[in-house]
Motif scaffolding. Structure first.
Motif, PDB file in Angstrom:
ATOM      1  N   ALA A 142       0.827  -1.211   0.000  1.00  0.00           N
ATOM      2  CA  ALA A 142       0.000   0.000   0.000  1.00  0.00           C
ATOM      3  C   ALA A 142       0.858   1.257   0.000  1.00  0.00           C
ATOM      4  CB  ALA A 142      -0.933  -0.013   1.213  1.00  0.00           C
ATOM      5  N   THR A 143       1.877   1.281   0.835  1.00  0.00           N
ATOM      6  CA  THR A 143       2.760   2.431   0.926  1.00  0.00           C
ATOM      7  C   THR A 143       3.591   2.580  -0.347  1.00  0.00           C
ATOM      8  OG1 THR A 143       2.825   2.162   3.323  1.00  0.00           O
ATOM      9  CG2 THR A 143       4.577   3.498   2.332  1.00  0.00           C
ATOM     10  N   GLY A 144       3.995   1.455  -0.915  1.00  0.00           N
ATOM     11  CA  GLY A 144       4.755   1.479  -2.164  1.00  0.00           C
ATOM     12  C   GLY A 144       3.967   2.107  -3.298  1.00  0.00           C
ATOM     13  N   LEU A 145       2.645   1.892  -3.308  1.00  0.00           N
ATOM     14  CA  LEU A 145       1.809   2.520  -4.325  1.00  0.00           C
ATOM     15  C   LEU A 145       1.875   4.047  -4.189  1.00  0.00           C
ATOM     16  CD1 LEU A 145      -0.192   2.440  -6.664  1.00  0.00           C
ATOM     17  CD2 LEU A 145      -2.030   2.094  -4.966  1.00  0.00           C
ATOM     18  N   CYS A 202       5.339   5.301  -5.271  1.00  0.00           N
ATOM     19  CA  CYS A 202       5.469   5.295  -6.726  1.00  0.00           C
ATOM     20  C   CYS A 202       4.707   6.459  -7.349  1.00  0.00           C
ATOM     21  CB  CYS A 202       4.980   3.960  -7.282  1.00  0.00           C
ATOM     22  SG  CYS A 202       5.293   3.744  -9.044  1.00  0.00           S
ATOM     23  N   MET A 203       3.477   6.659  -6.902  1.00  0.00           N
ATOM     24  CA  MET A 203       2.674   7.750  -7.455  1.00  0.00           C
ATOM     25  C   MET A 203       3.343   9.102  -7.223  1.00  0.00           C
ATOM     26  SD  MET A 203      -1.210   6.587  -6.601  1.00  0.00           S
ATOM     27  CE  MET A 203      -2.067   5.500  -7.734  1.00  0.00           C
ATOM     28  N   LEU A 204       3.853   9.328  -6.018  1.00  0.00           N
ATOM     29  CA  LEU A 204       4.539  10.594  -5.726  1.00  0.00           C
ATOM     30  C   LEU A 204       5.809  10.747  -6.560  1.00  0.00           C
ATOM     31  CD1 LEU A 204       4.067  10.859  -1.873  1.00  0.00           C
ATOM     32  CD2 LEU A 204       3.340  12.566  -3.564  1.00  0.00           C
ATOM     33  N   THR A 205       6.536   9.657  -6.749  1.00  0.00           N
ATOM     34  CA  THR A 205       7.761   9.708  -7.544  1.00  0.00           C
ATOM     35  C   THR A 205       7.466  10.063  -8.996  1.00  0.00           C
ATOM     36  OG1 THR A 205       8.855   8.102  -6.101  1.00  0.00           O
ATOM     37  CG2 THR A 205       9.762   8.378  -8.325  1.00  0.00           C
ATOM     38  N   ILE A 206       6.464   9.414  -9.582  1.00  0.00           N
ATOM     39  CA  ILE A 206       6.130   9.691 -10.982  1.00  0.00           C
ATOM     40  C   ILE A 206       5.555  11.103 -11.113  1.00  0.00           C
ATOM     41  CG2 ILE A 206       4.767   8.965 -12.984  1.00  0.00           C
ATOM     42  CD1 ILE A 206       7.171   7.121 -12.231  1.00  0.00           C
ATOM     43  N   MET A 207       4.731  11.538 -10.154  1.00  0.00           N
ATOM     44  CA  MET A 207       4.276  12.926 -10.184  1.00  0.00           C
ATOM     45  C   MET A 207       5.467  13.884 -10.078  1.00  0.00           C
ATOM     46  SD  MET A 207       0.633  13.252  -8.171  1.00  0.00           S
ATOM     47  CE  MET A 207       1.057  12.366  -6.682  1.00  0.00           C
ATOM     48  N   GLY A 208       6.454  13.528  -9.265  1.00  0.00           N
ATOM     49  CA  GLY A 208       7.644  14.356  -9.124  1.00  0.00           C
ATOM     50  C   GLY A 208       8.428  14.469 -10.425  1.00  0.00           C
ATOM     51  N   ILE A 209       8.527  13.365 -11.151  1.00  0.00           N
ATOM     52  CA  ILE A 209       9.221  13.387 -12.447  1.00  0.00           C
ATOM     53  C   ILE A 209       8.492  14.319 -13.408  1.00  0.00           C
ATOM     54  CG2 ILE A 209       9.753  12.004 -14.500  1.00  0.00           C
ATOM     55  CD1 ILE A 209      10.299   9.638 -12.530  1.00  0.00           C
ATOM     56  N   VAL A 210       7.177  14.157 -13.496  1.00  0.00           N
ATOM     57  CA  VAL A 210       6.380  14.993 -14.389  1.00  0.00           C
ATOM     58  C   VAL A 210       6.447  16.455 -13.951  1.00  0.00           C
ATOM     59  CG1 VAL A 210       4.006  15.473 -15.135  1.00  0.00           C
ATOM     60  CG2 VAL A 210       4.879  13.132 -15.157  1.00  0.00           C
ATOM     61  N   ALA A 211       6.349  16.690 -12.652  1.00  0.00           N
ATOM     62  CA  ALA A 211       6.397  18.054 -12.136  1.00  0.00           C
ATOM     63  C   ALA A 211       7.727  18.716 -12.484  1.00  0.00           C
ATOM     64  CB  ALA A 211       6.180  18.063 -10.622  1.00  0.00           C
ATOM     65  N   ARG A 212       8.817  17.991 -12.315  1.00  0.00           N
ATOM     66  CA  ARG A 212      10.134  18.553 -12.638  1.00  0.00           C
ATOM     67  C   ARG A 212      10.222  18.912 -14.119  1.00  0.00           C
ATOM     68  NH1 ARG A 212      15.188  15.087 -10.971  1.00  0.00           N
ATOM     69  NH2 ARG A 212      14.280  13.708 -12.509  1.00  0.00           N
ATOM     70  N   ARG A 213       9.729  18.025 -14.971  1.00  0.00           N
ATOM     71  CA  ARG A 213       9.762  18.282 -16.422  1.00  0.00           C
ATOM     72  C   ARG A 213       8.945  19.511 -16.806  1.00  0.00           C
ATOM     73  NH1 ARG A 213       8.677  12.119 -18.501  1.00  0.00           N
ATOM     74  NH2 ARG A 213      10.740  11.284 -17.985  1.00  0.00           N
ATOM     75  N   LYS A 214       7.875  19.776 -16.057  1.00  0.00           N
ATOM     76  CA  LYS A 214       6.967  20.887 -16.370  1.00  0.00           C
ATOM     77  C   LYS A 214       7.200  22.108 -15.475  1.00  0.00           C
ATOM     78  CE  LYS A 214       4.724  18.751 -19.602  1.00  0.00           C
ATOM     79  NZ  LYS A 214       4.726  19.202 -20.980  1.00  0.00           N
ATOM     80  N   SER A 215       8.286  22.084 -14.714  1.00  0.00           N
ATOM     81  CA  SER A 215       8.631  23.188 -13.797  1.00  0.00           C
ATOM     82  C   SER A 215       7.521  23.467 -12.789  1.00  0.00           C
ATOM     83  CB  SER A 215       8.988  24.456 -14.591  1.00  0.00           C
ATOM     84  OG  SER A 215      10.110  24.223 -15.403  1.00  0.00           O
ATOM     85  N   THR A 234       3.976  17.749  -0.705  1.00  0.00           N
ATOM     86  CA  THR A 234       2.751  16.968  -0.922  1.00  0.00           C
ATOM     87  C   THR A 234       2.763  15.759   0.002  1.00  0.00           C
ATOM     88  OG1 THR A 234       2.632  17.681  -3.222  1.00  0.00           O
ATOM     89  CG2 THR A 234       1.399  15.698  -2.639  1.00  0.00           C
ATOM     90  N   LYS A 235       1.615  15.500   0.619  1.00  0.00           N
ATOM     91  CA  LYS A 235       1.489  14.405   1.584  1.00  0.00           C
ATOM     92  C   LYS A 235       0.502  13.383   1.055  1.00  0.00           C
ATOM     93  CE  LYS A 235      -1.126  15.044   5.248  1.00  0.00           C
ATOM     94  NZ  LYS A 235      -1.648  15.400   6.579  1.00  0.00           N
ATOM     95  N   ALA A 236       0.793  12.103   1.301  1.00  0.00           N
ATOM     96  CA  ALA A 236      -0.131  11.022   0.966  1.00  0.00           C
ATOM     97  C   ALA A 236      -0.525  10.304   2.246  1.00  0.00           C
ATOM     98  CB  ALA A 236       0.514  10.039  -0.004  1.00  0.00           C
ATOM     99  N   GLU A 237      -1.827  10.197   2.481  1.00  0.00           N
ATOM    100  CA  GLU A 237      -2.333   9.398   3.595  1.00  0.00           C
ATOM    101  C   GLU A 237      -2.844   8.091   3.010  1.00  0.00           C
ATOM    102  OE1 GLU A 237      -5.195  11.696   5.818  1.00  0.00           O
ATOM    103  OE2 GLU A 237      -3.657  13.127   6.462  1.00  0.00           O
ATOM    104  N   VAL A 238      -2.302   6.981   3.497  1.00  0.00           N
ATOM    105  CA  VAL A 238      -2.547   5.662   2.925  1.00  0.00           C
ATOM    106  C   VAL A 238      -3.362   4.812   3.893  1.00  0.00           C
ATOM    107  CG1 VAL A 238      -1.432   3.574   2.027  1.00  0.00           C
ATOM    108  CG2 VAL A 238      -0.321   5.809   1.730  1.00  0.00           C
TER     109      VAL A 238
END
Length: 133
Positions: free
Chosen positions: A47-50, A53-66, A72-76
């Motif tokens: 559950a935590t890994g999900l 992963c979601m935060l990491t991929i959002m981070g990649i996209v966010a970095r690419r788009k400045s 950002t916090k995730a409650e699981v």
């Protein structure tokens, strides 16, 4: 190449080592399944890994788009079924420290929902994902 090594250390505890970095973590069986619950359980890690992963991929996209998503916090929340014992639902609520325009929100949400872990989990595992801006 081997990713990690996992040792069973007794009393329903494991110790894992990530070979590239040397980082380690332990798991314990949860208290509702004969364990001590003194660390993440293997199903907690799913559950935590999900969320990771979601935060990491959002981070990649966010970095690419400045865009900035730092803070950002995730409650699981992990929901278990009994027969057979399995994770039946993972609920994640993302709380962003700022607002974004509609295009950026769609981009971040698409990135999260299509992360590799989300796409690797069984189809009968419900993923309830909420984004709070």
């Amino acid at each position: 190449m081997t990713t990690s090594v996992v040792y069973y250390s007794g009393e329903l505890r494991t110790e894992s080592t990530h070979l590239q970095s040397g980082e380690t973590y332990i798991t314990d069986a949860p208290t509702d399944n004969e364990g001590k619950g003194e660390a993440f359980s293997p199903t907690d890690l799913i559950a935590t890994g999900l969320a990771n992963c979601m935060l990491t991929i959002m981070g990649i996209v966010a970095r690419r788009k400045s865009l900035t998503i730092e803070g950002t916090k995730a409650e699981v929340t992990k929901i278990m079924d009994k027969d057979p014992r399995r994770v039946s639902e993972i609920r994640i609520d993302f709380f962003f420290p700022r607002s974004y325009d509609e295009d950026s929100k769609k981009l971040l949400q698409h990135a999260a929902l299509n992360c590799p872990v989300a796409k690797s989990l069984a189809d009968n595992l419900t993923q309830t994902i909420n984004f709070h801006y």
